[in-house]
Design a protein around this motif. Structure first.
Motif, PDB file in Angstrom:
ATOM      1  N   GLY A 101      44.625  43.884   3.745  1.00  0.00           N
ATOM      2  CA  GLY A 101      45.116  42.526   3.523  1.00  0.00           C
ATOM      3  C   GLY A 101      44.424  41.657   4.552  1.00  0.00           C
ATOM      4  N   VAL A 102      43.478  40.846   4.121  1.00  0.00           N
ATOM      5  CA  VAL A 102      42.587  40.137   5.042  1.00  0.00           C
ATOM      6  C   VAL A 102      42.754  38.632   4.875  1.00  0.00           C
ATOM      7  N   LEU A 103      43.051  37.961   5.984  1.00  0.00           N
ATOM      8  CA  LEU A 103      43.152  36.502   5.952  1.00  0.00           C
ATOM      9  C   LEU A 103      41.773  35.887   5.795  1.00  0.00           C
ATOM     10  N   VAL A 104      41.717  34.785   5.085  1.00  0.00           N
ATOM     11  CA  VAL A 104      40.477  34.031   4.886  1.00  0.00           C
ATOM     12  C   VAL A 104      40.623  32.718   5.648  1.00  0.00           C
ATOM     13  N   ARG A 105      39.694  32.488   6.581  1.00  0.00           N
ATOM     14  CA  ARG A 105      39.728  31.265   7.392  1.00  0.00           C
ATOM     15  C   ARG A 105      38.442  30.473   7.202  1.00  0.00           C
ATOM     16  N   ASP A 106      38.573  29.146   7.335  1.00  0.00           N
ATOM     17  CA  ASP A 106      37.384  28.300   7.284  1.00  0.00           C
ATOM     18  C   ASP A 106      36.793  28.183   8.689  1.00  0.00           C
ATOM     19  N   ALA A 107      35.757  27.374   8.827  1.00  0.00           N
ATOM     20  CA  ALA A 107      35.056  27.237  10.111  1.00  0.00           C
ATOM     21  C   ALA A 107      35.952  26.663  11.211  1.00  0.00           C
ATOM     22  N   LYS A 108      36.997  25.941  10.828  1.00  0.00           N
ATOM     23  CA  LYS A 108      37.918  25.370  11.811  1.00  0.00           C
ATOM     24  C   LYS A 108      39.105  26.282  12.083  1.00  0.00           C
ATOM     25  N   VAL A 111      43.740  28.741   7.637  1.00  0.00           N
ATOM     26  CA  VAL A 111      43.932  29.787   6.632  1.00  0.00           C
ATOM     27  C   VAL A 111      43.782  29.167   5.247  1.00  0.00           C
ATOM     28  N   LEU A 112      42.845  29.724   4.472  1.00  0.00           N
ATOM     29  CA  LEU A 112      42.618  29.257   3.104  1.00  0.00           C
ATOM     30  C   LEU A 112      43.275  30.173   2.080  1.00  0.00           C
ATOM     31  N   GLY A 113      43.668  31.362   2.522  1.00  0.00           N
ATOM     32  CA  GLY A 113      44.274  32.340   1.629  1.00  0.00           C
ATOM     33  C   GLY A 113      44.079  33.727   2.185  1.00  0.00           C
ATOM     34  N   ALA A 114      44.085  34.712   1.287  1.00  0.00           N
ATOM     35  CA  ALA A 114      43.925  36.098   1.703  1.00  0.00           C
ATOM     36  C   ALA A 114      43.322  36.906   0.569  1.00  0.00           C
ATOM     37  N   VAL A 115      42.687  37.999   0.962  1.00  0.00           N
ATOM     38  CA  VAL A 115      42.107  38.948   0.022  1.00  0.00           C
ATOM     39  C   VAL A 115      42.808  40.278   0.239  1.00  0.00           C
ATOM     40  N   GLY A 116      43.193  40.926  -0.842  1.00  0.00           N
ATOM     41  CA  GLY A 116      43.776  42.255  -0.782  1.00  0.00           C
ATOM     42  C   GLY A 116      42.879  43.219  -1.531  1.00  0.00           C
ATOM     43  N   ILE A 133      34.395  38.157   1.727  1.00  0.00           N
ATOM     44  CA  ILE A 133      34.731  36.881   2.370  1.00  0.00           C
ATOM     45  C   ILE A 133      33.518  36.290   3.070  1.00  0.00           C
ATOM     46  N   GLU A 134      32.806  37.123   3.812  1.00  0.00           N
ATOM     47  CA  GLU A 134      31.635  36.630   4.539  1.00  0.00           C
ATOM     48  C   GLU A 134      30.520  36.200   3.594  1.00  0.00           C
ATOM     49  N   ALA A 135      30.458  36.788   2.414  1.00  0.00           N
ATOM     50  CA  ALA A 135      29.428  36.428   1.429  1.00  0.00           C
ATOM     51  C   ALA A 135      29.569  34.985   0.951  1.00  0.00           C
ATOM     52  N   VAL A 136      30.777  34.408   1.060  1.00  0.00           N
ATOM     53  CA  VAL A 136      30.963  33.023   0.643  1.00  0.00           C
ATOM     54  C   VAL A 136      31.022  32.075   1.843  1.00  0.00           C
ATOM     55  N   GLY A 137      30.609  32.571   3.007  1.00  0.00           N
ATOM     56  CA  GLY A 137      30.514  31.723   4.187  1.00  0.00           C
ATOM     57  C   GLY A 137      31.819  31.441   4.893  1.00  0.00           C
ATOM     58  N   LEU A 138      32.822  32.285   4.665  1.00  0.00           N
ATOM     59  CA  LEU A 138      34.113  32.112   5.329  1.00  0.00           C
ATOM     60  C   LEU A 138      34.339  33.241   6.320  1.00  0.00           C
ATOM     61  N   THR A 139      35.391  33.130   7.106  1.00  0.00           N
ATOM     62  CA  THR A 139      35.687  34.100   8.157  1.00  0.00           C
ATOM     63  C   THR A 139      36.835  35.003   7.749  1.00  0.00           C
ATOM     64  N   ALA A 140      36.640  36.304   7.951  1.00  0.00           N
ATOM     65  CA  ALA A 140      37.658  37.308   7.635  1.00  0.00           C
ATOM     66  C   ALA A 140      38.414  37.672   8.903  1.00  0.00           C
ATOM     67  N   GLU A 141      39.720  37.748   8.802  1.00  0.00           N
ATOM     68  CA  GLU A 141      40.566  38.239   9.897  1.00  0.00           C
ATOM     69  C   GLU A 141      41.263  39.479   9.387  1.00  0.00           C
ATOM     70  N   ILE A 142      40.841  40.651   9.885  1.00  0.00           N
ATOM     71  CA  ILE A 142      41.377  41.900   9.382  1.00  0.00           C
ATOM     72  C   ILE A 142      42.589  42.346  10.138  1.00  0.00           C
TER      73      ILE A 142
END
Length: 142
Positions: A101-108, A111-116, A133-142
Motif C-alpha cells: 500500500g504505497v502513498l502517492v505524493r506530488d513534488a510538494k 498526498v494525491l492518492g495511493a497504489v495497492g 508511481i515513479e514512471a509518471v513522475g510522482l513520489t512513492a512512499e512505501i
C-alpha cells in the motif's frame, strides 16, 4: 496541481506490471485510488487470484485514509495493535496494513492518492507499485 488522472492511473498499473514481469514476480493485481479513497483504476493480470481486488484495495485504502504507507502501518500494528484494530473497525474492516500500500505524493509532498499491489511478497508488491508511481513522475512512499 498534479492529480491522479485516469491516464496516469493506467500508466501506473502498466508500469507496475512491467516491473513485476521484469523481476519474475507472480501475477499482480494493481489498484489506484485518488486522495479521497475512490478507485481510479484496477487491473488483475492473467493468472492472478480472483480475490486480489479486495487485498489491493485494502492496502491502498489504508494508506490513503490513514495518510500512512503500508510499511508504516505494519510497524504501527506491531507496536500498537489496538490502534490498527480500532482504525480497521472504523473503516469497516477494509485495511490491510502491510507493504504494498504505497502513498502517492506530488513534488510538494501532497498526498494525491495511493497504489495497492498484491500477488507476490509484500515487499515485491511495494517495489512494483513504486516503479509505476515513479514512471509518471510522482513520489512513492512505501
Amino acid at each position: 496541481m498534479a492529480q491522479l488522472s485516469l491516464r496516469r492511473a493506467r500508466t501506473i498499473i502498466r508500469k507496475a506490471f512491467e516491473k513485476g514481469r521484469e523481476a519474475g514476480m507472480k501475477p499482480l493485481s494493481v489498484i489506484v485510488l485518488d486522495a479521497g479513497g475512490n478507485v481510479q483504476a484496477f487491473e488483475r493480470e492473467d493468472g492472478a487470484a480472483p480475490g486480489r481486488f479486495q487485498i489491493a484495495h485494502g492496502k491502498a485504502y489504508g494508506a490513503v485514509m490513514l495518510g500512512m504507507a503500508g510499511t508504516a502501518q505494519m510497524q504501527r500494528a506491531e507496536a500498537q495493535a489496538y490502534f490498527i484494530a480500532a482504525a480497521n473497525g472504523a473503516y469497516g474492516g477494509q485495511l490491510i496494513p502491510v507493504p504494498g500500500g504505497v502513498l502517492v505524493r506530488d513534488a510538494k509532498g501532497r498526498v494525491l492518492g495511493a497504489v495497492g499491489v498484491t500477488g507476490d511478497s509484500s515487499d515485491n508488491d511495494a517495489i512494483a507499485a513504486t516503479a509505476g508511481i515513479e514512471a509518471v513522475g510522482l513520489t512513492a512512499e512505501i
